[in-house]
Design a protein around this motif. Structure first.
Motif, PDB file in Angstrom:
ATOM      1  N   PRO A 119       0.836  -1.203   0.000  1.00 19.34           N
ATOM      2  CA  PRO A 119       0.000   0.000   0.000  1.00 19.34           C
ATOM      3  C   PRO A 119       0.871   1.253   0.000  1.00 19.34           C
ATOM      4  N   GLY A 120       0.446   2.261  -0.770  1.00 21.10           N
ATOM      5  CA  GLY A 120       1.201   3.500  -0.843  1.00 21.10           C
ATOM      6  C   GLY A 120       0.521   4.615  -0.092  1.00 21.10           C
ATOM      7  N   ASP A 121       1.059   5.828  -0.231  1.00 26.22           N
ATOM      8  CA  ASP A 121       0.484   6.966   0.472  1.00 26.22           C
ATOM      9  C   ASP A 121       0.273   8.169  -0.447  1.00 26.22           C
ATOM     10  N   ARG A 122       0.258   7.947  -1.769  1.00 22.91           N
ATOM     11  CA  ARG A 122       0.047   9.065  -2.697  1.00 22.91           C
ATOM     12  C   ARG A 122      -1.406   9.537  -2.613  1.00 22.91           C
ATOM     13  N   GLU A 123      -1.598  10.847  -2.520  1.00 24.63           N
ATOM     14  CA  GLU A 123      -2.937  11.392  -2.325  1.00 24.63           C
ATOM     15  C   GLU A 123      -3.674  11.662  -3.628  1.00 24.63           C
ATOM     16  N   HIS A 124      -2.955  12.005  -4.698  1.00 26.16           N
ATOM     17  CA  HIS A 124      -3.601  12.404  -5.950  1.00 26.16           C
ATOM     18  C   HIS A 124      -3.168  11.473  -7.097  1.00 26.16           C
ATOM     19  N   PRO A 125      -3.992  11.401  -8.161  1.00 27.17           N
ATOM     20  CA  PRO A 125      -3.633  10.546  -9.306  1.00 27.17           C
ATOM     21  C   PRO A 125      -2.288  10.960  -9.912  1.00 27.17           C
ATOM     22  N   GLY A 126      -1.558   9.982 -10.394  1.00 25.16           N
ATOM     23  CA  GLY A 126      -0.268  10.227 -11.021  1.00 25.16           C
ATOM     24  C   GLY A 126       0.743   9.209 -10.562  1.00 25.16           C
ATOM     25  N   THR A 127       1.986   9.412 -10.953  1.00 20.49           N
ATOM     26  CA  THR A 127       3.061   8.467 -10.634  1.00 20.49           C
ATOM     27  C   THR A 127       4.337   9.224 -10.284  1.00 20.49           C
ATOM     28  N   LYS A 128       5.008   8.767  -9.253  1.00 19.50           N
ATOM     29  CA  LYS A 128       6.322   9.312  -8.879  1.00 19.50           C
ATOM     30  C   LYS A 128       7.315   8.161  -8.807  1.00 19.50           C
ATOM     31  N   ILE A 129       8.400   8.313  -9.548  1.00 17.50           N
ATOM     32  CA  ILE A 129       9.433   7.276  -9.566  1.00 17.50           C
ATOM     33  C   ILE A 129      10.697   7.858  -8.941  1.00 17.50           C
ATOM     34  N   VAL A 130      11.231   7.166  -7.959  1.00 13.68           N
ATOM     35  CA  VAL A 130      12.469   7.598  -7.308  1.00 13.68           C
ATOM     36  C   VAL A 130      13.576   6.622  -7.684  1.00 13.68           C
ATOM     37  N   LEU A 131      14.616   7.139  -8.318  1.00 10.52           N
ATOM     38  CA  LEU A 131      15.775   6.325  -8.690  1.00 10.52           C
ATOM     39  C   LEU A 131      16.884   6.572  -7.677  1.00 10.52           C
ATOM     40  N   HIS A 132      17.263   5.514  -6.958  1.00  8.93           N
ATOM     41  CA  HIS A 132      18.416   5.580  -6.063  1.00  8.93           C
ATOM     42  C   HIS A 132      19.634   5.223  -6.918  1.00  8.93           C
ATOM     43  N   LEU A 133      20.388   6.235  -7.271  1.00 10.02           N
ATOM     44  CA  LEU A 133      21.406   6.096  -8.311  1.00 10.02           C
ATOM     45  C   LEU A 133      22.635   5.331  -7.832  1.00 10.02           C
ATOM     46  N   LYS A 134      23.216   4.578  -8.767  1.00  7.45           N
ATOM     47  CA  LYS A 134      24.484   3.915  -8.494  1.00  7.45           C
ATOM     48  C   LYS A 134      25.572   4.975  -8.314  1.00  7.45           C
ATOM     49  N   ASP A 135      26.654   4.567  -7.711  1.00 13.49           N
ATOM     50  CA  ASP A 135      27.724   5.521  -7.428  1.00 13.49           C
ATOM     51  C   ASP A 135      28.302   6.114  -8.707  1.00 13.49           C
ATOM     52  N   ASP A 136      28.389   5.297  -9.765  1.00 17.23           N
ATOM     53  CA  ASP A 136      28.971   5.809 -11.012  1.00 17.23           C
ATOM     54  C   ASP A 136      27.956   6.550 -11.879  1.00 17.23           C
ATOM     55  N   ALA A 137      26.745   6.758 -11.340  1.00 14.96           N
ATOM     56  CA  ALA A 137      25.712   7.491 -12.084  1.00 14.96           C
ATOM     57  C   ALA A 137      25.384   8.820 -11.417  1.00 14.96           C
ATOM     58  N   ARG A 138      26.317   9.308 -10.630  1.00 17.95           N
ATOM     59  CA  ARG A 138      26.055  10.540  -9.872  1.00 17.95           C
ATOM     60  C   ARG A 138      25.854  11.752 -10.788  1.00 17.95           C
ATOM     61  N   GLU A 139      26.351  11.686 -12.005  1.00 13.77           N
ATOM     62  CA  GLU A 139      26.190  12.806 -12.944  1.00 13.77           C
ATOM     63  C   GLU A 139      24.717  13.145 -13.173  1.00 13.77           C
ATOM     64  N   TYR A 140      23.831  12.163 -12.933  1.00  7.38           N
ATOM     65  CA  TYR A 140      22.410  12.388 -13.185  1.00  7.38           C
ATOM     66  C   TYR A 140      21.702  13.093 -12.025  1.00  7.38           C
ATOM     67  N   THR A 141      22.490  13.553 -11.069  1.00  8.12           N
ATOM     68  CA  THR A 141      21.923  14.448 -10.044  1.00  8.12           C
ATOM     69  C   THR A 141      22.236  15.906 -10.369  1.00  8.12           C
TER      70      THR A 141
END
Length: 660
Positions: free
Chosen positions: A205-227
């Motif tokens: 079960p989630g806790d999102r209140e409104h319709p839609g989607t949120k994706i959280v990417l926990h980046l690998k160490d060698d992908a830090r450029e994408y922050t």
């Protein structure tokens, strides 16, 4: 977020564990399964194969993960709009449709969120745990062996240069992915999906209140450029600049939204065209296109195209494997240089093609046999050729500029596009004997100016105007007022082989075969003197140096010339082929003699008196040398000089004797 469009390519390897490196501070999937309402489920076997590829970074361009997620978000926003119009009772969309990207360097996360249609729990399991039945499994099996071999060779799997695998592309850069989603459908509950790509995922079960989607990417160490915001904006401009919803990076809009090619022609200004032209070509301030072709086609395939002809030929124009037309699917870039949208002879075109009928997930192999792309190419060729013809008629000066830059490339189309060769022939321009230097005429112009009695279109090929305009082969044509086209580009040799006729008139080389222009008006009542003895003597003297010796009907002033037999390669083509391959053999040609020339008449008398004499042989050799010299070919210069010196000695001796 919509994740249904996935068509991956895989090696068939066993699914690996989570990627090495720092992991986000979170509980494992098995621990989460113990929480209330949480369920741990295995990935479908095909998904595990996809994850094996992406986690092992077999894809050459990791940055496409963002393109894939943005495309899914855009689809979700489109579906939300459609659902709100067609179904009652759905939850209202909160806020203006948009895609939000939030970056956190300290936490090493990238979050992408949309307020689109969202997903139910069942849709989450179906869309994020399996691959849609769209030929994916068969495609995986077909490419497994090639992918494994590339891995052994240390290479990256190339899928059109920029290709992802839908939602699963996130695992190229993320060690864990969290999805919070809520569907617009009545009664839908929020859902949390989480996985490290290790073979299973957790749904809770989630806790999102409104319709839609949120994706959280926990980046690998060698992908830090994408922050980094600048890096994310760079990727958006490259792949998703024309997605028609705003894409905000840390609350700043990063894309243009409006795709220029989807707007009506009347709404686009010249300044906008110039700006977009510089955008797609990387041009400088002030550069603008010579010609714009804007298409919106609905059948047999739906697509938009905005194509430009540059004012100057690019430096790489003769690299035939280069194309510079970008292919978009639903306003998302999928191929930066697509070689299936234009034929080689239109490789100077710059611009974009965007089709709603194409999937984002298209492999290079699929493009080779893609019927949609073939239909798009046919329409583009038809419309571009029409636009060029219109330009030639409405603005001949600008068309002359176009032809100077790109004419040699366009001519290639006559040789390899049989379906459109007549339309391409209409576009071709040439110099001619009756035009000033650098002035060009079309085949249509030539035909309209043909004098009464002329039945064929005459041409001569050579290295340039100066090389051909003094050719002895033109003498009879010049005297009768017949124009002769000067075909002086190397490609022209192949053009005339492919283009046998134009407007029901045969193209005829003035240096090939026999030429029958009829009797000259002033010679109609004059019997032609026979030079049979000269012809026989020269033929005997030259032997196998020539294919034949005969009387000429194309010479009026010169004593001799060489012609190729009908169907044999001419001197110019042989010269070109020798540059390509030094071992190319020369064809023997026919030596023609002018029966009205004093040298030939005197040789005829001499041959009657002393057939086979050294003087007859010497004169015969000089007639051949003269014909070769006019063509710029001297096979044995030293022998030629000796023969000329011997002849001068004879003439000077005779002159001194006569004076004495």
């Amino acid at each position: 977020m919509n994740t249904e469009s996935q068509n991956p390519e895989t090696s068939g390897a066993e699914p690996p564990g989570a990627a090495p490196g720092p992991q986000p501070p979170a509980s494992t999937a098995s621990e989460e399964a113990k929480a209330a309402g949480a369920v741990e489920l295995p990935f479908q076997a095909e998904v595990q194969q996809v994850l094996a590829l992406v986690i092992n970074s077999l894809y050459a361009n990791q940055e496409v993960f963002l393109r894939e997620l943005i495309s899914n978000a855009s689809d979700a926003l489109d579906k939300a709009r459609f659902l709100a119009l067609t179904r009652e009772g759905v939850a209202e969309q909160v806020g203006e449709p948009a895609i939000l990207i939030t970056l956190d360097d300290a936490a090493r996360t990238l979050t992408i969120e949309d307020n689109g249609i969202g997903m139910t729990r069942d849709e989450v399991v179906q869309n994020l745990g399996t691959i849609a039945r769209s030929g994916s499994l068969e495609f995986l099996k077909a490419n497994a062996e090639a992918a494994q071999q590339q891995k052994k060779d240390g290479g990256k799997l190339q899928l059109i240069g920029q290709f992802g695998v839908g939602f699963y592309a996130a695992f190229m850069v993320a060690s864990r992915v969290d999805v919070q989603t809520r569907s617009m459908l009545p009664g839908a509950e929020p859902v949390l999906w989480r996985s490290s790509g290790a073979g299973s995922f957790t749904v809770a079960p989630g806790d999102r209140e409104h319709p839609g989607t949120k994706i959280v990417l926990h980046l690998k160490d060698d992908a830090r450029e994408y922050t980094k915001a600048w890096r994310i904006k760079e990727i958006i401009r490259k792949y998703s600049d024309f997605v028609h919803f705003p894409i905000k990076v840390n609350d700043e809009v990063a894309n243009r939204s409006a795709a220029l090619w989807t707007l009506p022609k009347s709404q686009i200004t010249e300044e906008q065209h110039a700006e977009f032209f510089r955008h797609v070509t990387g041009g400088y301030e002030g550069e603008k296109p010579l010609l714009t072709v804007h298409l919106s086609i609905d059948a047999p395939v739906q697509f938009h195209a905005l194509l430009y002809v540059p004012e100057k030929a690019p430096p790489d124009m003769f690299h035939k494997d280069r194309r510079a037309v970008r292919l978009y699917a639903k306003r998302v870039l999928i191929v930066e240089e697509c070689d299936k949208l234009t034929p080689m002879y239109l490789r100077f075109l710059r611009g974009v093609v965007d089709s709603e009928d194409l999937s984002l997930n298209v492999s290079r192999e699929m493009l080779q046999e893609n019927r949609t792309l073939s239909q798009i190419e046919q329409q583009i060729v038809k419309q571009v050729l029409k636009a060029l013809k219109d330009l030639s008629e409405s603005d001949p000066e600008r068309y002359a500029t176009f032809w100077k830059e790109f004419g040699r490339v366009v001519k290639e189309g006559v040789t390899n596009d049989w379906k459109n060769k007549d339309a391409i022939a209409e576009l071709c321009r040439f110099e001619s004997m009756n035009t000033e230097a650098d002035k060009l005429i079309s085949l249509r112009d030539y035909v309209e100016k043909m004098p009464e009695g002329q039945k064929e279109i005459y041409y001569v090929t050579g290295l340039g105007r100066r090389a051909v305009e003094q050719s002895p082969h033109l003498e009879a044509f010049r005297k009768r007022g017949y124009d002769v086209l000067f075909l002086v580009d190397p490609v022209d040799e192949w053009l005339v082989k492919a283009l046998n006729e134009f407007d029901k008139r045969r193209l005829k080389s003035v240096t090939h075969g026999d030429v029958d222009l009829g009797e000259e008006p002033e010679k109609k009542d004059q019997p032609e003197e026979s030079v049979d003895a000269a012809v026989a003597a020269v033929k005997a003297a030259l032997g196998d140096q020539v294919k034949d010796v005969r009387v000429s009907r194309r010479l009026t002033d010169s004593a001799s010339c060489l012609v190729a037999a009908e169907g044999d390669p001419g001197a110019n083509l042989e010269r070109i082929m020798k540059l390509i391959d030094q071992s190319t053999e020369e064809s023997k040609r026919i030596l023609e003699l002018n029966p009205s020339h004093p040298v030939v008449k005197n040789l005829n008398i001499l041959a009657g008196r002393e057939p086979g004499s050294e003087r007859v042989k010497q004169w015969s050799e000089l007639l051949l040398d003269q014909a070769l010299l006019v063509e710029g070919v001297v096979q044995e210069p030293a022998k030629l000089v000796r023969r000329i010196q011997d002849l001068l000695a004879q003439v000077s001796t005779a002159a001194v004797s006569n004076q004495a």
